[in-house]
Design an enzyme around this catalytic site. Structure first.
Site, mmCIF file in Angstrom:
data_model
loop_
_atom_site.group_PDB
_atom_site.id
_atom_site.type_symbol
_atom_site.label_atom_id
_atom_site.label_comp_id
_atom_site.label_asym_id
_atom_site.label_seq_id
_atom_site.Cartn_x
_atom_site.Cartn_y
_atom_site.Cartn_z
ATOM 1 C CG ASP A 53 5.139 -3.403 -11.332
ATOM 2 O OD1 ASP A 53 4.291 -2.652 -11.131
ATOM 3 O OD2 ASP A 53 5.695 -4.265 -10.452
ATOM 4 N NE ARG A 74 -5.130 -8.635 -8.054
ATOM 5 C CZ ARG A 74 -4.489 -7.951 -7.199
ATOM 6 N NH1 ARG A 74 -3.977 -6.826 -7.565
ATOM 7 N NH2 ARG A 74 -4.360 -8.331 -6.019
ATOM 8 C CB CYS A 130 -0.027 -5.180 -11.501
ATOM 9 S SG CYS A 130 1.576 -4.307 -10.775
ATOM 10 C CG HIS A 157 1.123 -9.169 -6.829
ATOM 11 N ND1 HIS A 157 0.242 -9.493 -6.146
ATOM 12 C CD2 HIS A 157 0.971 -7.653 -7.228
ATOM 13 C CE1 HIS A 157 -0.837 -8.619 -6.010
ATOM 14 N NE2 HIS A 157 -0.422 -7.503 -6.674
ATOM 15 C CD GLN A 183 -2.169 -7.556 -10.890
ATOM 16 O OE1 GLN A 183 -2.484 -6.792 -9.974
ATOM 17 N NE2 GLN A 183 -2.629 -7.417 -12.208
ATOM 18 N NE ARG A 221 -0.355 -5.777 -1.490
ATOM 19 C CZ ARG A 221 -0.596 -4.917 -2.512
ATOM 20 N NH1 ARG A 221 -0.785 -3.611 -2.472
ATOM 21 N NH2 ARG A 221 -1.093 -5.589 -3.646
HETATM 22 N N1 NVA Z 1 5.888 -4.021 -7.775
HETATM 23 C C1 NVA Z 1 4.927 -3.316 -7.156
HETATM 24 C C2 NVA Z 1 3.679 -3.908 -7.519
HETATM 25 C C3 NVA Z 1 2.385 -3.121 -6.760
HETATM 26 C C4 NVA Z 1 1.150 -3.783 -7.113
HETATM 27 C C5 NVA Z 1 5.282 -3.057 -5.725
HETATM 28 O O1 NVA Z 1 5.661 -4.167 -5.115
HETATM 29 O O2 NVA Z 1 5.328 -2.058 -5.232
HETATM 30 N N1 CP Z 2 -1.832 -4.183 -8.398
HETATM 31 C C1 CP Z 2 -2.123 -4.355 -7.000
HETATM 32 O O1 CP Z 2 -1.893 -5.154 -6.440
HETATM 33 O O2 CP Z 2 -2.759 -3.134 -6.903
HETATM 34 P P1 CP Z 2 -2.947 -2.629 -5.161
HETATM 35 O O3 CP Z 2 -1.501 -2.167 -4.690
HETATM 36 O O4 CP Z 2 -3.711 -1.297 -5.257
HETATM 37 O O5 CP Z 2 -3.668 -3.737 -4.247
#
Ligand code: NVA
Ligand code: CP
Length: 302
Positions: free
Chosen positions: A220, A288, A260, A129, A132, A102
């Site tokens: 989101d 997930r 998500c 993502h 997800q 990540r």
């Molecule tokens: N769009 C959000 C998704 C978090 C799971 C982010 O990138 O922070």
């Molecule tokens: N939705 C998701 O990816 O959650 P986290 O940021 O908690 O991993």
């Protein structure tokens, strides 16, 4: 399939194949059937951003598959002090059987796959993502019995979630409408991809137009990880893009709502609407685990 870096790389058949395997693994886990398909294998998990769901679901998923997961935070690892991704990739490849990452730039994930010799999984970048959205598709298919022909509306920021939803949903034969404020649209590469799907994709600045007759509404966070300083500006820009009861009146009566998570109640979604759709949203979170186990088995299994 060697890596899982973005849905743009996956065919419809690969996506459906993973969803079928995810359903099977979910049923087996619920029935208490052991499925140690990754016995003795290790997944290295690099995190350059926070996570609850991704970290826990990958770690538990590896355990349930008979393997082991290693949490590597960039706060502690040398990658956070500037060791090149090219070197990290070659070093980790000599210890682990797969890498989940990540991070911020999609290029880092691609570089890891290029320089390493083990499968790489994208656990979220600024660009996409994909894990997800596999869970989202699994949840939709579970609740609606199909994917093809369903209408998904995404309301909010043209971010990583929007990008993966557009690609994933269009590839499996769904219709997608997206409503974003001006200046916050999905990126050009994704819009160029979506254009090939003609009328099945629409982009608008009007949330109620996007939501009309929708089977699934998704939203989101308005400010993603790394955009904390833009929070105030974004609150103003997105003020008319909240998913709430009034907006949902435009959708089909049995419309699902997905998120998500983490969710910001009173911003992109009201607390009431989130609670009304909690069954779907938390099933989505659970999925997930199952969707990613399918990806792990596909990439790291015998
Ligand atoms: N769009 C959000 C998704 C978090 C799971 C982010 O990138 O922070
Ligand atoms: N939705 C998701 O990816 O959650 P986290 O940021 O908690 O991993």
């Amino acid at each position: 399939m060697k890596h899982f870096l973005k849905l743009l790389d996956c065919s419809k058949e690969e996506i459906i194949g993973l969803l079928d395997l995810a359903d099977q693994l979910k049923q087996e886990q619920k029935a208490g059937i052991t499925h140690h398909m990754l016995k003795g294998k290790t997944l290295g998990m690099i995190f350059e951003k926070s996570s609850t769901r991704t970290r826990v679901s990958f770690e538990v998923g590896m355990y349930q598959l008979g393997g082991h997961a290693l949490f590597i935070s960039s706060k502690d690892a040398q990658i956070g002090r500037g060791e090149p991704t090219e070197d990290t990739a070659r070093v980790l490849s000599r210890f682990v059987d797969g890498i989940m990452i990540r991070t911020f730039a999609q290029e880092e994930v691609e570089k890891l796959a290029q320089y390493g010799s083990v499968p790489v999984i994208n656990g979220l970048t600024d660009f996409c993502h994909p894990c997800q959205v596999m869970a989202d598709l699994q949840t939709i298919r579970e609740k609606k019995g199909k994917l093809e022909g369903l209408h998904l509306a995404y309301i909010g920021d043209g971010n990583n979630m929007a990008h993966s939803l557009i690609v994933g949903c269009l590839k499996v034969g769904m219709c997608v409408s997206v409503a974003c404020p001006k200046g916050y649209e999905p990126n050009k590469e994704i819009l160029a991809f979506a254009e090939c799907y003609g009328d099945t994709f629409t982009l608008t600045e009007d949330p109620s137009e996007a939501v009309k007759n929708a089977d699934v509404v998704v939203t989101d966070a308005w400010a993603s990880m790394g955009q904390e300083e833009e929070h105030q500006i974004r609150m103003k820009a997105f003020a008319h893009f909240q998913v709430n009861e009034t907006l949902m009146q435009q959708a089909k009566p049995d419309c699902m709502v997905l998120h998500c998570l983490p969710a910001y109640r009173g911003e992109e979604i009201t607390a009431e609407l989130l609670e009304a759709h909690a069954d779907e949203i938390f099933e989505e979170a659970e999925n997930r685990l199952h969707a990613q186990k399918a990806i792990l088995v596909k990439l790291m299994g015998a």
